[in-house]
Design an enzyme around this catalytic site. Structure first.
Site, PDB file in Angstrom:
ATOM      1  N   GLU A 151     -28.144 -19.549  14.069  1.00 34.47           N
ATOM      2  CA  GLU A 151     -26.935 -19.609  13.234  1.00 34.47           C
ATOM      3  C   GLU A 151     -26.687 -18.246  12.591  1.00 34.47           C
ATOM      4  O   GLU A 151     -27.617 -17.608  12.125  1.00 34.47           O
ATOM      5  CB  GLU A 151     -27.125 -20.694  12.162  1.00 34.47           C
ATOM      6  CG  GLU A 151     -25.929 -20.871  11.264  1.00 34.47           C
ATOM      7  CD  GLU A 151     -24.628 -21.042  12.059  1.00 34.47           C
ATOM      8  OE1 GLU A 151     -24.550 -21.937  12.910  1.00 34.47           O
ATOM      9  OE2 GLU A 151     -23.697 -20.252  11.833  1.00 34.47           O
ATOM     10  N   PHE A 152     -25.412 -17.851  12.558  1.00 38.88           N
ATOM     11  CA  PHE A 152     -25.062 -16.525  12.024  1.00 38.88           C
ATOM     12  C   PHE A 152     -24.199 -16.608  10.772  1.00 38.88           C
ATOM     13  O   PHE A 152     -23.678 -15.589  10.330  1.00 38.88           O
ATOM     14  CB  PHE A 152     -24.343 -15.706  13.106  1.00 38.88           C
ATOM     15  CG  PHE A 152     -25.230 -15.359  14.263  1.00 38.88           C
ATOM     16  CD1 PHE A 152     -25.968 -14.178  14.256  1.00 38.88           C
ATOM     17  CD2 PHE A 152     -25.372 -16.211  15.340  1.00 38.88           C
ATOM     18  CE1 PHE A 152     -26.810 -13.856  15.317  1.00 38.88           C
ATOM     19  CE2 PHE A 152     -26.216 -15.906  16.407  1.00 38.88           C
ATOM     20  CZ  PHE A 152     -26.934 -14.710  16.395  1.00 38.88           C
ATOM     21  N   LEU A 153     -24.019 -17.808  10.216  1.00 43.58           N
ATOM     22  CA  LEU A 153     -23.134 -17.907   9.045  1.00 43.58           C
ATOM     23  C   LEU A 153     -23.679 -17.094   7.881  1.00 43.58           C
ATOM     24  O   LEU A 153     -24.884 -16.874   7.758  1.00 43.58           O
ATOM     25  CB  LEU A 153     -22.927 -19.371   8.638  1.00 43.58           C
ATOM     26  CG  LEU A 153     -24.119 -20.212   8.173  1.00 43.58           C
ATOM     27  CD1 LEU A 153     -24.553 -19.906   6.760  1.00 43.58           C
ATOM     28  CD2 LEU A 153     -23.770 -21.681   8.290  1.00 43.58           C
ATOM     29  N   GLU A 155     -23.821 -16.894   3.711  1.00 44.80           N
ATOM     30  CA  GLU A 155     -23.555 -17.631   2.481  1.00 44.80           C
ATOM     31  C   GLU A 155     -22.357 -16.997   1.786  1.00 44.80           C
ATOM     32  O   GLU A 155     -22.181 -15.781   1.808  1.00 44.80           O
ATOM     33  CB  GLU A 155     -24.784 -17.588   1.563  1.00 44.80           C
ATOM     34  CG  GLU A 155     -25.900 -18.450   2.101  1.00 44.80           C
ATOM     35  CD  GLU A 155     -27.196 -18.304   1.315  1.00 44.80           C
ATOM     36  OE1 GLU A 155     -27.149 -17.893   0.150  1.00 44.80           O
ATOM     37  OE2 GLU A 155     -28.253 -18.599   1.891  1.00 44.80           O
ATOM     38  N   GLY A 260     -31.177  -7.919  -0.096  1.00 39.89           N
ATOM     39  CA  GLY A 260     -32.099  -9.004  -0.465  1.00 39.89           C
ATOM     40  C   GLY A 260     -31.622 -10.252   0.230  1.00 39.89           C
ATOM     41  O   GLY A 260     -31.024 -10.184   1.300  1.00 39.89           O
ATOM     42  N   CYS A 263     -32.358 -14.107   4.114  1.00 34.41           N
ATOM     43  CA  CYS A 263     -32.519 -13.820   5.551  1.00 34.41           C
ATOM     44  C   CYS A 263     -33.068 -12.421   5.850  1.00 34.41           C
ATOM     45  O   CYS A 263     -34.121 -12.300   6.474  1.00 34.41           O
ATOM     46  CB  CYS A 263     -31.196 -14.014   6.264  1.00 34.41           C
ATOM     47  SG  CYS A 263     -30.682 -15.742   6.295  1.00 34.41           S
ATOM     48  N   LYS A 266     -36.904 -11.515   5.057  1.00 30.40           N
ATOM     49  CA  LYS A 266     -37.913 -12.259   5.838  1.00 30.40           C
ATOM     50  C   LYS A 266     -37.730 -12.045   7.346  1.00 30.40           C
ATOM     51  O   LYS A 266     -38.701 -12.002   8.092  1.00 30.40           O
ATOM     52  CB  LYS A 266     -37.875 -13.749   5.484  1.00 30.40           C
ATOM     53  CG  LYS A 266     -36.797 -14.558   6.156  1.00 30.40           C
ATOM     54  CD  LYS A 266     -36.947 -16.046   5.870  1.00 30.40           C
ATOM     55  CE  LYS A 266     -35.782 -16.853   6.429  1.00 30.40           C
ATOM     56  NZ  LYS A 266     -35.638 -16.825   7.881  1.00 30.40           N
ATOM     57  N   LYS A 324     -26.010 -11.855  -3.543  1.00 27.14           N
ATOM     58  CA  LYS A 324     -24.656 -11.392  -3.239  1.00 27.14           C
ATOM     59  C   LYS A 324     -23.678 -12.339  -3.917  1.00 27.14           C
ATOM     60  O   LYS A 324     -24.084 -13.399  -4.408  1.00 27.14           O
ATOM     61  CB  LYS A 324     -24.420 -11.305  -1.730  1.00 27.14           C
ATOM     62  CG  LYS A 324     -24.405 -12.637  -1.019  1.00 27.14           C
ATOM     63  CD  LYS A 324     -23.972 -12.409   0.410  1.00 27.14           C
ATOM     64  CE  LYS A 324     -23.996 -13.654   1.223  1.00 27.14           C
ATOM     65  NZ  LYS A 324     -23.579 -13.451   2.591  1.00 27.14           N
TER      66      LYS A 324
HETATM   67  N1  LIG Z   1     -29.162 -19.232   4.409  1.00 23.61           N
HETATM   68  C1  LIG Z   1     -28.525 -18.507   5.309  1.00 23.61           C
HETATM   69  O1  LIG Z   1     -27.575 -17.786   5.002  1.00 23.61           O
HETATM   70  C2  LIG Z   1     -28.939 -18.573   6.760  1.00 23.61           C
HETATM   71  C3  LIG Z   1     -28.090 -18.049   7.749  1.00 23.61           C
HETATM   72  C4  LIG Z   1     -28.478 -18.125   9.080  1.00 23.61           C
HETATM   73  C5  LIG Z   1     -29.698 -18.693   9.414  1.00 23.61           C
HETATM   74  N2  LIG Z   1     -30.517 -19.178   8.429  1.00 23.61           N
HETATM   75  C6  LIG Z   1     -31.774 -19.808   8.822  1.00 23.61           C
HETATM   76  O2  LIG Z   1     -31.594 -21.229   8.789  1.00 23.61           O
HETATM   77  C7  LIG Z   1     -32.815 -21.866   8.380  1.00 23.61           C
HETATM   78  C8  LIG Z   1     -32.561 -22.723   7.153  1.00 23.61           C
HETATM   79  O3  LIG Z   1     -32.185 -21.877   6.085  1.00 23.61           O
HETATM   80  P1  LIG Z   1     -31.573 -22.446   4.736  1.00 23.61           P
HETATM   81  O4  LIG Z   1     -31.138 -21.279   3.944  1.00 23.61           O
HETATM   82  O5  LIG Z   1     -30.610 -23.534   5.053  1.00 23.61           O
HETATM   83  O6  LIG Z   1     -32.893 -23.102   4.087  1.00 23.61           O
HETATM   84  P2  LIG Z   1     -32.976 -24.150   2.898  1.00 23.61           P
HETATM   85  O7  LIG Z   1     -34.317 -23.992   2.307  1.00 23.61           O
HETATM   86  O8  LIG Z   1     -31.751 -24.035   2.044  1.00 23.61           O
HETATM   87  O9  LIG Z   1     -32.866 -25.570   3.621  1.00 23.61           O
HETATM   88  C9  LIG Z   1     -33.879 -26.152   4.392  1.00 23.61           C
HETATM   89  C10 LIG Z   1     -33.862 -27.659   4.117  1.00 23.61           C
HETATM   90  O10 LIG Z   1     -34.693 -28.317   5.062  1.00 23.61           O
HETATM   91  C11 LIG Z   1     -35.310 -29.416   4.419  1.00 23.61           C
HETATM   92  N3  LIG Z   1     -36.454 -29.832   5.238  1.00 23.61           N
HETATM   93  C12 LIG Z   1     -37.611 -29.171   5.487  1.00 23.61           C
HETATM   94  N4  LIG Z   1     -38.374 -29.880   6.338  1.00 23.61           N
HETATM   95  C13 LIG Z   1     -37.687 -31.006   6.646  1.00 23.61           C
HETATM   96  C14 LIG Z   1     -37.938 -32.131   7.490  1.00 23.61           C
HETATM   97  N5  LIG Z   1     -39.059 -32.238   8.209  1.00 23.61           N
HETATM   98  N6  LIG Z   1     -37.005 -33.110   7.547  1.00 23.61           N
HETATM   99  C15 LIG Z   1     -35.866 -33.016   6.818  1.00 23.61           C
HETATM  100  N7  LIG Z   1     -35.573 -31.973   6.023  1.00 23.61           N
HETATM  101  C16 LIG Z   1     -36.468 -30.988   5.939  1.00 23.61           C
HETATM  102  C17 LIG Z   1     -35.638 -28.860   3.044  1.00 23.61           C
HETATM  103  O11 LIG Z   1     -35.852 -29.902   2.104  1.00 23.61           O
HETATM  104  C18 LIG Z   1     -34.397 -28.023   2.742  1.00 23.61           C
HETATM  105  O12 LIG Z   1     -33.413 -28.792   2.046  1.00 23.61           O
HETATM  106  C19 LIG Z   1     -33.812 -20.727   8.161  1.00 23.61           C
HETATM  107  O13 LIG Z   1     -34.558 -20.551   9.326  1.00 23.61           O
HETATM  108  C20 LIG Z   1     -32.931 -19.527   7.902  1.00 23.61           C
HETATM  109  O14 LIG Z   1     -33.552 -18.328   8.245  1.00 23.61           O
HETATM  110  C21 LIG Z   1     -30.157 -19.144   7.118  1.00 23.61           C
END
Ligand SMILES: NC(=O)c1ccc[n+]([C@@H]2O[C@H](COP(=O)([O-])OP(=O)(O)OC[C@H]3O[C@@H](n4cnc5c(N)ncnc54)[C@H](O)[C@@H]3O)[C@@H](O)[C@H]2O)c1
Length: 470
Positions: A151-153, A155, A260, A263, A266, A324
């Protein structure tokens, strides 16, 4: 199509709501019961512009539901997405795959009939095969394919990014899974979104390569900004000048306190770790991490130097804490480094952030939180802008002048017009903005004398007014 989204955080919730908007029947699952209970009442646990309406509309239309238990939704699904967190593993740079592995094991138990398991989380190359192995070992007879669909969205603009993406990357290796994924994203054909179908490893690497490149671009312009400060150039004009070159592009050339967020820090670390294991070190990205970490720490020093070498006993008004604007996400925000270093140097921090203060209160227990931006600067000896929330750009400098104990601003996002502020009597410091050079500096730049020292007071006249647009 019936879709199960495992993980309802920043990515899972937005993706689930957008897929429901595409017309699919979506269940978003999360382990955290309180989060699911809130969502069922239409309450959104994160701040993301437009998300409350999108979720509400799709719940009312009967296309979006929430659950803590994945069994039923996964059993009925044509496609299951994994959108759980992949934080940095403690002690080293590798991505922690605990949540992905356990989601895979739970999904395996619940599979019924042919199902595509698509990984949306950002995962190191090899994870797709590992998820496949976990499911196969638990359920040798199950009919499924694993797909990598990073995913590339962003926040703050997440809905727009999901609904109108620059591209969709799909790592898929069977015709059956290809057709399911094509059907999931069919509405994007109408807006001619490029779909890159490739193998699983390529899709996994693409996500990290994209984030590492963007982190590099930010770090590059930050170092150019440092140079501009020393040599009388203006980084905004430099960024525009290079960005107008179509090969470079104008985006991600805004200097600041260092990247920061949830994403880039890490993901750059995880990429370098993977690359070391693969014996193909990513030395550019390794250097980006080092430079960026040092920068975040150095920003507090910039404030201290601006305050004549000490902030002990001073009240510092801070505007913006999230990594941000337009998010409440505090993960790895530069404010964490800057605020703690200023506190360690004896400053009292009064801060305001439109959406981040709830989380910040947990992370910064000794900070005083203000009700508004003006409250935060009231009585301040210096104002530090850390996050460029749009509302800060409209602050009235005359009112700031009246409220502050001393009219001093360190603008780490260059949101203010330096000429305007200086003409009103503020002492102002931005990032990489042009200043008047002392003749001795020009001599040093052109000659072989010793390097310019940051401490040399004669070198640059930082408070000089410079004509021309900000
Ligand atoms: N945040 C961003 O802008 C962004 C953008 C692109 C990709 N990503 C990637 O997407 C992934 C998720 O990021 P995020 O920011 O949404 O994380 P987040 O921590 O906001 O959300 C993850 C959710 O998964 C839930 N969870 C964990 N294990 C679970 C399970 N077994 N069953 C059900 N729910 C479970 C957690 O309770 C949490 O609510 C990461 O790998 C991140 O790198 C994030």
């Amino acid at each position: 199509m019936r879709i199960a989204m495992v993980g309802s955080g920043y990515v899972g919730l937005v993706s689930g709501a957008c897929l429901a908007q595409f017309g699919h029947d979506v269940t978003c699952i999360d382990k955290v019961a309180d989060k699911v209970a809130q969502l069922r009442k239409g309450k959104i646990p994160i701040y993301e512009p437009g998300l409350d309406k999108l979720v509400g509309d799709n719940m009312r239309a009967g296309r979006l539901t929430f659950d803590t238990n994945l069994a039923e939704a996964v059993g009925n699904a044509d496609a299951v997405f994994i959108a759980v967190g992949t934080p940095t593993r403690r002690g080293e740079g590798h991505a922690d795959l605990t949540y992905v592995r356990s989601a895979a094991a739970e999904i395996a138990e619940a599979l019924r009939g042919y199902t595509v398991v698509a990984i949306k989380s950002t995962v190191p190359v090899g994870t797709g095969r590992e998820v496949s192995r976990i499911i196969r070992e638990a359920r040798p007879e199950a009919e499924f394919d694993v797909v990598a669909n990073p995913e590339f969205l962003r926040e703050g603009a997440a809905i727009e990014d999901f609904m109108k993406p620059d591209r969709v990357i799909i790592g898929v290796e069977t015709k059956r899974a290809h057709d399911v994924m094509a059907a999931v994203y069919r509405p994007l054909n109408l807006i001619q979104t490029p779909m890159v179908f490739t193998n699983i490893e390529t899709a996994e690497v693409t996500k990290y390569a994209g984030n590492a490149f963007l982190a590099t671009k930010i770090t590059f312009i930050n170092e150019i900004a440092d140079l501009c400060e020393k040599v009388g150039a203006d980084v905004h004009d430099v960024a525009r000048g290079i960005g107008l070159d179509g090969r470079i592009g104008r985006k991600f050339l805004h200097p600041g306190p260092g990247f920061g967020g949830s994403c880039f820090p890490k993901d750059t670390l995880a990429l370098t770790y993977t690359a070391q294991q693969a014996n193909a070190p990513q030395t550019i990205v390794e250097q980006v991490i080092v430079v960026n970490d040092a920068r975040k720490k150095r920003m507090a020093q910039k404030v201290i130097e601006f305050c004549d070498g000490s902030v002990a006993g001073l009240t510092v008004g801070v505007l913006g804490l999230t990594f941000k604007p337009n998010t409440d996400d505090m993960r790895d925000a530069p404010s964490l480094d800057i605020v703690s270093a200023l506190e360690a140097a004896g400053a009292q921090i009064v801060a305001f952030d439109p959406e981040g203060m709830k989380e910040a209160a947990r992370l910064m227990p000794s900070v005083t939180f203000a009700e508004s931006a003006y409250d935060a600067v009231s009585g301040a000896d210096v104002l530090v802008v850390i996050t460029e929330w749009p509302e800060f750009r409209g602050l009235d400098p005359r009112r700031l002048m009246q409220l502050m104990r001393r009219p001093r601003i360190v603008d780490l996002r260059n949101i203010f017009n330096p000429d305007e502020l200086r003409s009103l009597g503020f002492a102002y410091e931005g990032v990489g903005r042009r200043r008047v050079l002392a003749p001795s500096v020009i001599n040093k730049l052109l000659g072989n004398n010793s390097k310019i020292s940051a401490q040399d007071p004669e070198i640059l006249s930082s408070s000089s007014r410079v004509s021309g647009p900000a």
